[in-house]
Design an enzyme around this catalytic site. Structure first.
Site, PDB file in Angstrom:
ATOM      1  N   ARG A  29       0.078  47.529  13.295  1.00 13.72           N
ATOM      2  CA  ARG A  29       0.801  48.801  13.161  1.00 13.72           C
ATOM      3  C   ARG A  29       1.358  49.260  14.511  1.00 13.72           C
ATOM      4  O   ARG A  29       1.430  50.467  14.788  1.00 13.72           O
ATOM      5  CB  ARG A  29      -0.092  49.898  12.579  1.00 13.72           C
ATOM      6  CG  ARG A  29      -0.485  49.682  11.133  1.00 13.72           C
ATOM      7  CD  ARG A  29      -1.123  50.947  10.551  1.00 13.72           C
ATOM      8  NE  ARG A  29      -1.797  50.661   9.296  1.00 13.72           N
ATOM      9  CZ  ARG A  29      -2.951  51.208   8.916  1.00 13.72           C
ATOM     10  NH1 ARG A  29      -3.563  52.072   9.709  1.00 13.72           N
ATOM     11  NH2 ARG A  29      -3.482  50.894   7.758  1.00 13.72           N
ATOM     12  N   ARG A  33       3.338  55.983  14.228  1.00 10.28           N
ATOM     13  CA  ARG A  33       3.410  57.404  14.539  1.00 10.28           C
ATOM     14  C   ARG A  33       2.860  57.791  15.910  1.00 10.28           C
ATOM     15  O   ARG A  33       3.091  58.912  16.366  1.00 10.28           O
ATOM     16  CB  ARG A  33       2.674  58.200  13.456  1.00 10.28           C
ATOM     17  CG  ARG A  33       3.416  58.231  12.123  1.00 10.28           C
ATOM     18  CD  ARG A  33       2.599  58.959  11.067  1.00 10.28           C
ATOM     19  NE  ARG A  33       1.445  58.186  10.655  1.00 10.28           N
ATOM     20  CZ  ARG A  33       0.432  58.680   9.950  1.00 10.28           C
ATOM     21  NH1 ARG A  33       0.429  59.953   9.600  1.00 10.28           N
ATOM     22  NH2 ARG A  33      -0.572  57.888   9.593  1.00 10.28           N
ATOM     23  N   ARG A  42      11.977  58.143  12.324  1.00 12.25           N
ATOM     24  CA  ARG A  42      11.505  58.395  10.958  1.00 12.25           C
ATOM     25  C   ARG A  42      12.279  59.543  10.296  1.00 12.25           C
ATOM     26  O   ARG A  42      12.483  59.543   9.075  1.00 12.25           O
ATOM     27  CB  ARG A  42      10.000  58.700  10.995  1.00 12.25           C
ATOM     28  CG  ARG A  42       9.378  59.143   9.678  1.00 12.25           C
ATOM     29  CD  ARG A  42       9.414  58.031   8.657  1.00 12.25           C
ATOM     30  NE  ARG A  42       8.862  58.494   7.381  1.00 12.25           N
ATOM     31  CZ  ARG A  42       9.531  59.210   6.489  1.00 12.25           C
ATOM     32  NH1 ARG A  42      10.801  59.525   6.705  1.00 12.25           N
ATOM     33  NH2 ARG A  42       8.958  59.585   5.364  1.00 12.25           N
ATOM     34  N   ASP A  79       6.084  47.356   4.548  1.00 11.77           N
ATOM     35  CA  ASP A  79       4.819  47.801   3.972  1.00 11.77           C
ATOM     36  C   ASP A  79       4.402  46.818   2.892  1.00 11.77           C
ATOM     37  O   ASP A  79       5.252  46.169   2.263  1.00 11.77           O
ATOM     38  CB  ASP A  79       4.964  49.206   3.367  1.00 11.77           C
ATOM     39  CG  ASP A  79       3.607  49.818   3.044  1.00 11.77           C
ATOM     40  OD1 ASP A  79       2.993  50.407   3.947  1.00 11.77           O
ATOM     41  OD2 ASP A  79       3.150  49.680   1.883  1.00 11.77           O
ATOM     42  N   TYR A 154      -3.985  48.821  -5.421  1.00 14.71           N
ATOM     43  CA  TYR A 154      -3.087  49.987  -5.452  1.00 14.71           C
ATOM     44  C   TYR A 154      -2.349  50.073  -6.778  1.00 14.71           C
ATOM     45  O   TYR A 154      -2.148  51.153  -7.336  1.00 14.71           O
ATOM     46  CB  TYR A 154      -2.083  49.908  -4.300  1.00 14.71           C
ATOM     47  CG  TYR A 154      -2.689  50.114  -2.941  1.00 14.71           C
ATOM     48  CD1 TYR A 154      -2.838  51.397  -2.407  1.00 14.71           C
ATOM     49  CD2 TYR A 154      -3.110  49.042  -2.172  1.00 14.71           C
ATOM     50  CE1 TYR A 154      -3.392  51.591  -1.155  1.00 14.71           C
ATOM     51  CE2 TYR A 154      -3.667  49.227  -0.914  1.00 14.71           C
ATOM     52  CZ  TYR A 154      -3.806  50.499  -0.416  1.00 14.71           C
ATOM     53  OH  TYR A 154      -4.366  50.690   0.830  1.00 14.71           O
TER      54      TYR A 154
END
Length: 345
Positions: A29, A33, A42, A79, A154
């Site tokens: 990652r 952020r 973003r 992702d 998921y």
């Protein structure tokens, strides 16, 4: 004499079994952020999936950490849930909640549409092509996908879960529907990874983020078998494709995964004891990892002592330095700089 393309890309060479004088480094990652430039970029997309599917923006955020830090690889910004999205399942990302999907029932599996998947993922592959053209010759480009069991948790549960209860129960109660789902995910993942390699990725990684909470039989059925099928399927079309497996939480099943799946290198999560790794895994198996991301947040001796321990533990084998899970948004940039300074000497 000029270096070969593989030798010049030190991280790729390590995946292929060549021990380096110092381990190459990248950070799971690494585009995210904790970087102010990521947060600014973003805002240019209406939502997270639009960011993943807009090549201009996805290329930008992929390259941002390499502009700041002396990293040895770029990893495609995307992702693991683009595959269920491409198959036609409803997927959205809510701030503060993470991904939310419309949970699948046994009868819903048949409605997943493999025929639309690769056309839907075309923007991601365009990102890979642009990255290949943009990266310096010594930087390895990593593509990836989520492993079928992790993605299925998921798809069946509708969101992340600490125990994957819904998916585990579904696999036991509806074995035929579950097997159909895994078949769809294996085949789509093979297509997707092959397309990434053909578009310019040097190596691909399988993220099995939920390899924990499974008994022996479930681990064999839900982790070992589908990951092995992906590795074999990719290599049937891209011979000798370099593949990293990251079965987070596999614990005592790590040796079995290493022995049976067929990956070139294995990612190790931060909860796995270094002595266990040294003693249980083949001495020539390239390893990746495994600093606790919270040690990177705290920095100082809490980070540095464990970095030294990891470097010492894996000093006699091919090793890629990385975290044992993804970097978190609270991570100070100065700590990342200090980490890379330690690795690079």
């Amino acid at each position: 004499m000029a270096m070969s393309p593989v030798a010049e890309k030190r991280l790729l060479a390590t995946v292929l079994g060549q021990r380096q004088e110092r381990p190459p480094v990248w950070i799971m990652r690494q585009a995210g952020r904790y970087l102010p430039e990521y947060r600014e970029t973003r805002t240019k997309a209406r939502n997270f999936l639009e960011l993943c599917y807009t090549p201009e923006l996805a290329v930008e955020v992929t390259l941002q950490p390499l502009r700041r830090f002396d990293l040895d690889a770029a990893i495609l910004f995307s992702d693991i849930l683009v595959i269920p999205d491409a198959l036609g399942q409803s997927v959205r990302f809510e701030t503060g909640e993470g991904p939310i999907l419309e949970p699948l029932g046994p009868d819903d599996v048949a409605r997943l549409d493999r025929d639309r998947a690769m056309s839907h993922l075309a923007p991601v592959l365009e990102t890979v092509r642009r990255l290949r053209a943009s990266l310096p010759a010594d930087k390895t480009l990593i593509g990836f996908c989520g492993s079928p069991w992790t993605v299925a948790t998921y798809m069946l549960g509708g969101r992340g879960s600490s125990d994957q209860w819904t998916a585990r129960k579904f696999a036991l109660q509806h074995p035929e529907a579950f097997d159909r789902l895994m078949d769809i995910l294996v085949a789509t993942s093979v297509d997707y990874l092959v397309a990434q390699l053909q578009a310019g990725a040097d190596v691909v990684q399988l993220f099995e983020s939920w390899a924990l909470n499974l008994d022996d039989a479930a681990f064999a059925r839900q982790v070992i078998a589908p990951n092995k099928r992906i590795v074999e399927g990719v290599r049937a079309r891209v011979p000798n494709a370099p593949i990293i497996g990251f079965p987070r939480g596999a614990a005592g099943n790590l040796p079995r995964y290493a022995r049976e799946v067929g990956i070139n290198a294995m990612g190790i999560d931060y909860s796995t004891p270094l002595d266990f790794v040294r003693n249980a895994l083949p001495a020539d198996l390239p390893l990746q990892g495994n600093l606790d991301p919270l040690r990177l947040v705290v920095g100082g001796e809490a980070m540095e002592s464990q970095v030294r321990a990891i470097l010492e533990a894996f000093s006699n084998r091919p090793h890629i330095f990385n975290l044992g899970h993804g970097i978190v948004p609270e991570t100070p940039i100065a700590h990342v700089e200090a980490l890379i300074g330690m690795i690079k000497g």
